[in-house]
Design an enzyme around this catalytic site. Structure first.
Site, PDB file in Angstrom:
ATOM      1  CG  ASP A 199       9.385   0.121 -12.810  1.00 17.89           C
ATOM      2  OD1 ASP A 199       8.805  -0.905 -12.431  1.00 17.89           O
ATOM      3  OD2 ASP A 199      10.034   0.852 -12.045  1.00 17.89           O
ATOM      4  CG  ASP A 221       3.960   0.660  -4.969  1.00 13.84           C
ATOM      5  OD1 ASP A 221       4.948  -0.092  -4.982  1.00 13.84           O
ATOM      6  OD2 ASP A 221       3.226   0.853  -5.959  1.00 13.84           O
TER       7      ASP A 221
END
Length: 276
Positions: free
Chosen positions: A11, A130
Site C-alpha cells: 500500500d 473494499d
C-alpha cells in the site's frame, strides 16, 4: 487442486509503503522498490501495488514508482489506484504491470470492467472490493446517485462497498457487486474486509466464503492476517484462491517461507518449495 498463491501487498502513499488498521492509523513500512526486491527473493507468488490515495486525491497513479517496482520483480505484478480509463490501464501495463486493479472507477463506471477485459483480456483485470459490515445506520435501498438500483443494500445485505480508499460508503451490496464484476469480465476479485484490515485477528471468513461461492473466478483474500493459521483458514474455510497480507510480511513477524511451510504441512498446495 490448484496451487494457492501467497501475495504481499504494497500500500503506497506519497511514494512510501504504509500500513494502517481498518484503513486508518497509517504508519510507514518502507521503500516500495526495496520491499519489492525483497519479496521477489523471498518466494512470493505475486505482488500487489496499490496507490491508496490516488482516487481520494483525484490524481493519477505514480507511474515512475510503478516502473521502479516492476524492475525489481520477476513475478506477476498487480497495480491499482487512480486508474480511470482503458488508457490508464494501458500505461500501467506498459510500465511493467501484469495486471491492473480497479476499485472506485469500476463502481462509478462498471462498463470500464467490460471494456478493459475486452481490450486486454480478463486475466489483466482485477476488481478490488473494499467491504464493511452493514450497520443499522446504513441507508438501505438508497445507493449513491448513478449506481444501479439492483446493487442497492436491502434487508438481507451484510456488507457494504466503500470507495476512495475506504472513505466513501456507496450504499451497494458487496456480494451483489462481486457477482456483477465477474459477469462484466473481471478475471479476479481482491476482497478486503475493512473491519478486519490490520487487526491481525484473521480474515472475515464469512465474507470470503459468501463471495467465493457466488462467483466462478478466483478470489484473493485481504484484510486481517496475523499468523499463518489465518491464511490457512482463508484458503480453507473462506474458500479463497489466494491470500494477500501486509503487516506480517512488512514487519517480519511471519516471513513468506514460514507461511508456505506451514500451509504445505497442513495439506495446502502451494507454489515452489517452502523455505523456512
Amino acid at each position: 487442486m490448484l496451487t494457492k498463491r501467497i501475495i504481499p501487498c504494497l500500500d503506497v502513499d506519497r511514494g512510501r509503503v504504509v500500513k494502517g488498521v481498518s484503513f486508518v492509523d497509517i504508519r510507514d513500512a518502507g521503500d516500495p522498490k526495496e520491499l519489492a526486491a525483497f519479496y521477489d527473493k523471498e518466494g512470493a507468488d505475486e505482488l500487489v501495488f496499490l496507490d491508496i490515495t490516488a482516487s481520494a486525491d483525484a490524481r493519477d497513479i505514480m507511474i515512475e514508482v510503478v516502473k521502479q517496482v516492476s524492475e525489481q520483480v520477476f513475478i506477476p505484478l498487480t497495480v491499482g489506484g487512480g486508474l480511470r480509463s482503458v488508457a490508464d490501464i494501458r500505461r500501467m501495463l506498459e510500465a511493467g504491470a501484469d495486471k491492473t486493479s480497479l476499485n472506485t472507477a469500476a463502481i462509478e463506471n462498471p462498463q470500464l470492467i467490460a471494456d478493459a477485459a475486452d481490450f486486454f483480456g480478463s486475466q489483466c483485470i482485477v476488481v478490488a472490493i473494499d467491504a464493511k459490515g452493514c450497520t443499522d445506520e446504513d441507508s438501505l435501498g438508497h445507493p449513491k446517485p448513478g449506481v444501479d438500483p439492483d446493487l442497492a443494500l436491502d434487508e438481507t445485505s451484510r456488507w457494504q462497498v466503500y470507495t476512495h480508499g475506504g472513505r466513501t460508503p456507496m450504499g451497494i451490496d458487496a456480494v451483489k457487486w462481486a457477482k456483477r464484476s465477474a459477469d462484466l469480465g473481471a478475471g479476479e476479485l481482491l476482497v478486503t474486509s475493512m473491519d478486519t484490515d490490520g487487526q491481525l485477528t484473521g480474515y472475515d471468513l464469512e465474507l470470503l466464503r459468501t463471495i467465493s461461492e457466488g462467483v466462478t473466478i478466483p478470489v484473493i483474500a485481504s484484510g486481517g492476517a496475523g499468523n499463518p493459521q489465518h491464511l490457512l483458514e482463508a484458503l480453507d474455510e473462506g474458500k479463497a484462491d489466494a491470500v494477500l497480507a501486509a503487516s506480517i510480511f512488512h514487519y517480519g513477524t511471519h516471513p513468506i517461507g514460514e507461511v508456505k511451510e506451514y500451509l504445505a504441512k497442513n495439506g495446502m498446495p502451494i507454489r515452489g518449495k517452502p523455505k523456512a
